[in-house]
Design a protein around this motif. Structure first.
Motif, PDB file in Angstrom:
ATOM      1  N   GLU A  60       0.829  -1.208   0.000  1.00 23.46           N
ATOM      2  CA  GLU A  60       0.000   0.000   0.000  1.00 23.46           C
ATOM      3  C   GLU A  60       0.864   1.259   0.000  1.00 23.46           C
ATOM      4  OE1 GLU A  60      -3.153   0.698  -0.265  1.00 23.46           O
ATOM      5  OE2 GLU A  60      -3.991  -1.317  -0.285  1.00 23.46           O
ATOM      6  N   ASN A  71      -3.841   3.424  -2.059  1.00 28.06           N
ATOM      7  CA  ASN A  71      -5.264   3.280  -2.393  1.00 28.06           C
ATOM      8  C   ASN A  71      -5.565   2.026  -3.222  1.00 28.06           C
ATOM      9  OD1 ASN A  71      -5.903   5.809  -1.115  1.00 28.06           O
ATOM     10  ND2 ASN A  71      -5.118   6.842  -2.937  1.00 28.06           N
ATOM     11  N   PRO A  93      -7.070  -1.407  -3.711  1.00 23.90           N
ATOM     12  CA  PRO A  93      -8.080  -2.142  -2.956  1.00 23.90           C
ATOM     13  C   PRO A  93      -7.545  -3.477  -2.448  1.00 23.90           C
ATOM     14  CG  PRO A  93      -8.575  -2.197  -5.307  1.00 23.90           C
ATOM     15  CD  PRO A  93      -7.446  -1.233  -5.123  1.00 23.90           C
ATOM     16  N   PRO A 108      -5.859  -2.140   6.249  1.00 23.31           N
ATOM     17  CA  PRO A 108      -6.133  -0.706   6.025  1.00 23.31           C
ATOM     18  C   PRO A 108      -7.596  -0.486   5.643  1.00 23.31           C
ATOM     19  CG  PRO A 108      -4.861  -1.629   4.206  1.00 23.31           C
ATOM     20  CD  PRO A 108      -4.903  -2.682   5.258  1.00 23.31           C
ATOM     21  N   LYS A 109      -8.391  -0.010   6.605  1.00 21.51           N
ATOM     22  CA  LYS A 109      -9.850  -0.047   6.464  1.00 21.51           C
ATOM     23  C   LYS A 109     -10.349   0.750   5.271  1.00 21.51           C
ATOM     24  CE  LYS A 109     -10.677   3.661   9.840  1.00 21.51           C
ATOM     25  NZ  LYS A 109     -11.390   4.022  11.087  1.00 21.51           N
ATOM     26  N   ASP A 110      -9.656   1.813   4.893  1.00 20.43           N
ATOM     27  CA  ASP A 110     -10.124   2.624   3.766  1.00 20.43           C
ATOM     28  C   ASP A 110      -9.968   1.893   2.435  1.00 20.43           C
ATOM     29  OD1 ASP A 110     -10.794   4.654   5.480  1.00 20.43           O
ATOM     30  OD2 ASP A 110      -8.923   5.756   5.180  1.00 20.43           O
ATOM     31  N   GLN A 111      -9.092   0.900   2.409  1.00 22.92           N
ATOM     32  CA  GLN A 111      -8.847   0.177   1.161  1.00 22.92           C
ATOM     33  C   GLN A 111      -9.577  -1.162   1.093  1.00 22.92           C
ATOM     34  OE1 GLN A 111      -7.375   3.257   0.930  1.00 22.92           O
ATOM     35  NE2 GLN A 111      -5.773   2.376   2.233  1.00 22.92           N
ATOM     36  N   ARG A 116     -12.100  -4.021   0.592  1.00 20.77           N
ATOM     37  CA  ARG A 116     -13.319  -4.310  -0.171  1.00 20.77           C
ATOM     38  C   ARG A 116     -13.706  -5.754   0.146  1.00 20.77           C
ATOM     39  NH1 ARG A 116     -12.023   0.166  -0.497  1.00 20.77           N
ATOM     40  NH2 ARG A 116     -11.757   1.524  -2.307  1.00 20.77           N
TER      41      ARG A 116
END
Length: 203
Positions: A69, A74, A76, A96-99, A101
Motif C-alpha cells: 500500500e 489506495n 483495494p 487498512p480499512k479505507d482500502q 473491499r
C-alpha cells in the motif's frame, strides 16, 4: 495471463502475482511479508498493482499488505467479511480499512482483462476463499498438495473444510492448484491422491 510464485514471510507463505501482461496490470495474492521483494518482482516485469487479493486474513498471508500500500496507495484489498468482523487480532491483524473491499461467493474481480471468480470455502477460517482465474485455483489454506488446512484455529471447522474440499473436487475439468504453503499441484492429482479430498468426496 502470467502467474509467478514467491515464498514470503516468517513461514514461507506462497505469495502469487497474477498479471495481465498486455495491460501491465497485476494482483498480488496473499502478500504474507517481504513487501520489498514482491515490489522488486513487479518492477522487473514492469507491472502496476491493481488489487491485493486475500484467500484469508491470517497474519502470515497479510504481512506485506502495508508495504504494498505504501508503494501503490489506495490499492483495494479484497477479503471475505468472515475474516474481518469479530476476529482475534493476533491471528487476523487489522487491514487498512479505507482500502478494504469485501468479496463473497459468486463475486468477480477483474485484474486487467482477467476475471477472477470467488468461491467461499470456509473451514480453515470463516472467511477462507478460493480464487479461480483461467485454469488456476489459488486455494490458500483450504487445499494443499496432499493435505488441507488446519481447522483447530479460531473460526476453523473440520466439517466445513470437508464440504469445501468436496465442492472443489466437483469442479469440472482440471486446474493448476496454487496453495498457500508448500508445493504446487493439480486438481486432478488431488482428486486421486489427497486423502482428505477423497474422504470429503466419499462423504
Amino acid at each position: 495471463m502470467l502467474v509467478k510464485t514467491m515464498p514470503v514471510g516468517p513461514i514461507g507463505t506462497n505469495c502469487y502475482v497474477l498479471a495481465d501482461e498486455s495491460q501491465k496490470l497485476c494482483a498480488v495474492v496473499d502478500p504474507g511479508g517481504d513487501a520489498g521483494a514482491i515490489l522488486e518482482m513487479l518492477k522487473e516485469d514492469g507491472l502496476a498493482l491493481s488489487a491485493i487479493l486475500l484467500t484469508h486474513a491470517h497474519y502470515d498471508h497479510t504481512g506485506g499488505v502495508a508495504g504494498l500500500e505504501a508503494a501503490f496507495p489506495n490499492t483495494p484489498v479484497y477479503v471475505h467479511k468472515g475474516d474481518v468482523e469479530g476476529v482475534n487480532p493476533a491471528m487476523f491483524p487489522p487491514l487498512p480499512k479505507d482500502q478494504v473491499r469485501y468479496y463473497d461467493e459468486g463475486d468477480q474481480v477483474m485484474v486487467g482483462s482477467i476475471p477472477v471468480d470467488v468461491l467461499h470455502t470456509p473451514g480453515h477460517s470463516k472467511g477462507s476463499v478460493v480464487l479461480k482465474a483461467g485454469d488456476v485455483l489459488f486455494t490458500g489454506d483450504t487445499l494443499f498438495r496432499g493435505s488441507c488446512g488446519r481447522t483447530d484455529l479460531p473460526g476453523g471447522s473440520y466439517e466445513q473444510i470437508m464440504a469445501s474440499l468436496a465442492r472443489l473436487a466437483a469442479l469440472p475439468g482440471d486446474y493448476r492448484v496454487c496453495p498457500g504453503h508448500e508445493g504446487l499441484s493439480t486438481l486432478e492429482n488431488e482428486r486421486r491422491q489427497n486423502y482428505y479430498m477423497r474422504a470429503a468426496v466419499e462423504g
